[in-house]
Design an enzyme around this catalytic site. Structure first.
Site, PDB file in Angstrom:
ATOM      1  N   ASP A   1      42.847  78.114  20.275  1.00  0.00           N
ATOM      2  CA  ASP A   1      43.469  79.437  20.248  1.00  0.00           C
ATOM      3  C   ASP A   1      44.992  79.327  20.257  1.00  0.00           C
ATOM      4  O   ASP A   1      45.558  78.579  21.074  1.00  0.00           O
ATOM      5  CB  ASP A   1      43.050  80.240  21.485  1.00  0.00           C
ATOM      6  CG  ASP A   1      41.986  81.274  21.169  1.00  0.00           C
ATOM      7  OD1 ASP A   1      41.794  81.620  19.985  1.00  0.00           O
ATOM      8  OD2 ASP A   1      41.331  81.731  22.130  1.00  0.00           O
TER       9      ASP A   1
ATOM     10  N   GLU B   1      34.530  90.240  18.025  1.00  0.00           N
ATOM     11  CA  GLU B   1      34.271  90.429  19.462  1.00  0.00           C
ATOM     12  C   GLU B   1      33.989  91.899  19.764  1.00  0.00           C
ATOM     13  O   GLU B   1      34.781  92.785  19.395  1.00  0.00           O
ATOM     14  CB  GLU B   1      35.483  89.925  20.270  1.00  0.00           C
ATOM     15  CG  GLU B   1      35.276  90.062  21.772  1.00  0.00           C
ATOM     16  CD  GLU B   1      36.266  89.252  22.608  1.00  0.00           C
ATOM     17  OE1 GLU B   1      37.036  88.441  22.046  1.00  0.00           O
ATOM     18  OE2 GLU B   1      36.254  89.442  23.842  1.00  0.00           O
TER      19      GLU B   1
HETATM   20  O1  KIV Z   1      39.467  82.857  24.284  1.00  0.00           O
HETATM   21  C1  KIV Z   1      38.236  82.973  24.093  1.00  0.00           C
HETATM   22  O2  KIV Z   1      37.398  82.517  24.883  1.00  0.00           O
HETATM   23  C2  KIV Z   1      37.796  83.677  22.888  1.00  0.00           C
HETATM   24  C3  KIV Z   1      36.332  83.965  22.761  1.00  0.00           C
HETATM   25  C4  KIV Z   1      35.960  85.091  23.623  1.00  0.00           C
HETATM   26  C5  KIV Z   1      35.930  84.196  21.352  1.00  0.00           C
HETATM   27  O3  KIV Z   1      38.581  84.007  22.062  1.00  0.00           O
END
Ligand code: KIV
Length: 272
Positions: A91, A190
């Site tokens: 991320d 989501e």
């Molecule tokens: O940061 C995370 O865990 C996510 C998931 C909920 C898809 O983006």
């Protein structure tokens, strides 16, 4: 035991596209450290997401906003060291890609170079398209994320289901098509209605992986700590718990405390 039609060896971004074509569902979980990443990779997970949910489950913040790029890189590098088969998606944290596509590119390059991750994920559609385009020019694969995008929680005001109204649903579908056209290799949806998620998955050729988005899509993702039952306070309808680890850990700790206090531990065999 696998129920997949094909045995996929090392998972790449191309493998996910192949899975969608073959009708094989994609399994994805989050991880933030070496030990758990190694266990879930060995368990056959297809994709490991180093989610910015680390901000919640690892650091105890209320939202995902505080986690930094350095902290995400630390978590991602630990995960990568434990993985042999899964695709690792990292991320991009809040503030590392919005608004300035050159900064987005330099954040994505840092993630790839310093963590060894295989791809990045970022939240949003048309608002962040320049950043996505710029990152893709460096050969870095990008996963999109639409619907409930937790980095925008202060705009939404709540964590309830998104895109229930037609205008928002139309924008979501248009954004999904835009992300596909721009070159994202997959998309997370989501907390959106299952019918809309299925429509999105049927309208685009890239895999759609859902969390709280029903079963008519190409794969599912959960936060590892939630599905292992390490957090009793978080009880959304979409969550299935596979263990009650918080209770098991507590019982183990209570036994250890008792054994230490009663001088039962260590015994003769447990000493030198
Ligand atoms: O940061 C995370 O865990 C996510 C998931 C909920 C898809 O983006």
């Amino acid at each position: 035991m696998s129920v997949a039609k094909k045995d996929y060896k090392r998972v790449t971004t191309n493998t996910l596209g192949e899975m969608k074509k073959n009708g094989d569902k994609i399994s994805m979980l989050t991880a933030y450290d070496y030990t758990l990443a190694k266990i879930i990779d060995g368990g056959g997970i297809d994709v490991i997401l180093v989610g910015d949910s680390a901000s919640n489950v690892m650091a105890g913040h209320e939202t995902t906003l505080p986690i930094t790029l350095d902290q995400m890189i630390y978590h991602a590098a630990s995960v990568v060291r434990g993985v042999n088969r899964a695709l690792v998606v990292v991320d991009m944290p809040f503030g590392s890609y919005q608004g300035n596509s050159l900064e987005a590119l330099s954040s994505a390059i840092r993630i790839m170079k310093e963590s060894g991750g295989h791809s990045v994920k970022l939240e949003g559609g048309s608002e962040v398209i320049e950043s996505i385009e710029r990152i893709l020019t460096a050969g870095i694969p990008v996963m999109g994320h639409l619907g409930l995008t937790p980095q925008s929680i202060y705009k939404f005001g709540t964590y309830t289901v998104r895109a229930k109204e037609e205008v928002e649903a139309e924008k979501l579908l248009a954004d999904a098509k835009l992300l596909e056209k721009t070159g994202c290799f997959a998309l997370v949806l989501e907390k959106v209605p299952a019918k809309l998620a299925q429509e999105v998955a049927e309208s685009i050729s890239i895999p759609v992986i859902g969390i709280g988005a029903g079963n008519g899509i190409d794969g599912q993702v959960l936060v590892l700590h939630d599905m292992l039952g390490m957090n009793h306070e978080f009880n959304p309808r979409f969550l299935r718990r596979y263990l009650n680890l918080a209770d098991d850990i507590k019982v183990a700790v209570q036994s250890y405390v008792t054994d230490v206090k009663s001088s039962d531990f260590p015994n003769e065999k447990e000493q030198y």
